[in-house]
Design an enzyme around this catalytic site. Sequence first.
Site: not given
Ligand SMILES: Cc1ncc(COP(=O)(O)O)c(C=O)c1O
Length: 360
Positions: A101, A195, A171
Amino acid sequence: MSRVYNFSAGPAVLPEAVLKEAAEEMLDYKGTGMSVMEMSHRSKAYEEIINEAEADLRDLIGIPDNYKVLFLQGGASTQFAMIPMNLMKNKVADYIITGQWAKKAFKEAQLYGKANAIASSEDKVFSYIPDCSDLPISEDADYVYICENNTIYGTKYKTLPNTKGKTLVADVSSCFLSEPVDITKYGIMYGGVQKNIGPAGVAIAIVREDLITDDVLPGTPTMLRYKIHADNKSLYNTPPCYGIYICGKVFKWIKSMGGLEAMKEHNEKKAAILYDFLDQSKLFKGTVRKEDRSLMNVPFVTGNEELDAKFVKEAKAAGFENLKGHRTVGGMRASIYNAMPIEGVEKLVAFMKEFEEKNL
Ligand SMILES: Cc1ncc(COP(=O)(O)O)c(C=O)c1O
């Protein structure tokens, strides 16, 4: 009705009390004669829902007045672009790469300016958090970016990086509201809610006011400007109304459980049950350096792919869902977010013990 123990990394388990309440209010929300799903986002009833959700979140975290709370769409991934578009005045930003991520966010930022990877843990499959006490922070960096809890690899920063005075952007998708935080250490803290907080479709960004300006990169779409959403109290366009309503209920649930201190205690207790078992198991082992272990996502392996697959299959049959590790790493992963009850983890460990006895 029978509910499973759901160890999904997201969308993930929500508090049963919240789901029941939402079910009760499905056809008639507090005498309005309609579901929140059917309600105008400009109605008085909805205004109360979104205002109360924001107030409860502010209360839970202790968000001071100089931070805006924005309920946004496009998931956490849209923030990967929105952050550089709004913050890259010098067109320079530093990224710490602790997993997929963070890497995706880093790659997206490269579309808009000079994004530097100033540290990485990729050399050991992201199984640790690099030492961030004295990093080569760029002099003209607009911000330093981290993914605070790495959902796929199960690592978490226990100490925030020394950004040498630069704005920290984090994030927190997979550790949102799992423990107390000092928001004043962050310029932006954001995450997808799917989550720990609510249904997919809502992202929450908590943004320090001085970072919200009209001085954005040329061509930044209206919907990707923090200022538009801040000026319009997250109601510039139709927001993800129902999702925000559920988030509001989860905020109230966390408050009723005793707030973030109590959440931390509850999460530490749960995680310890699983980690203690892994540390003495002859079959299973955790994959993360001990001091960097996440309270939320616990990856583990047997060391034998066939046995891993057998475990996931038998666990599913026994009512433990979504234990398969991320497709990029294999093995198993138990996501044990706020709403996972202690008995879910206790029963999982009992099942793992049994599996170990039969398969050693
Ligand atoms: C730490 C983290 N950041 C970003 C994301 C991406 O999120 P989204 O699917 O809402 O774009 C996730 C998805 O599991 C994640 O675990």
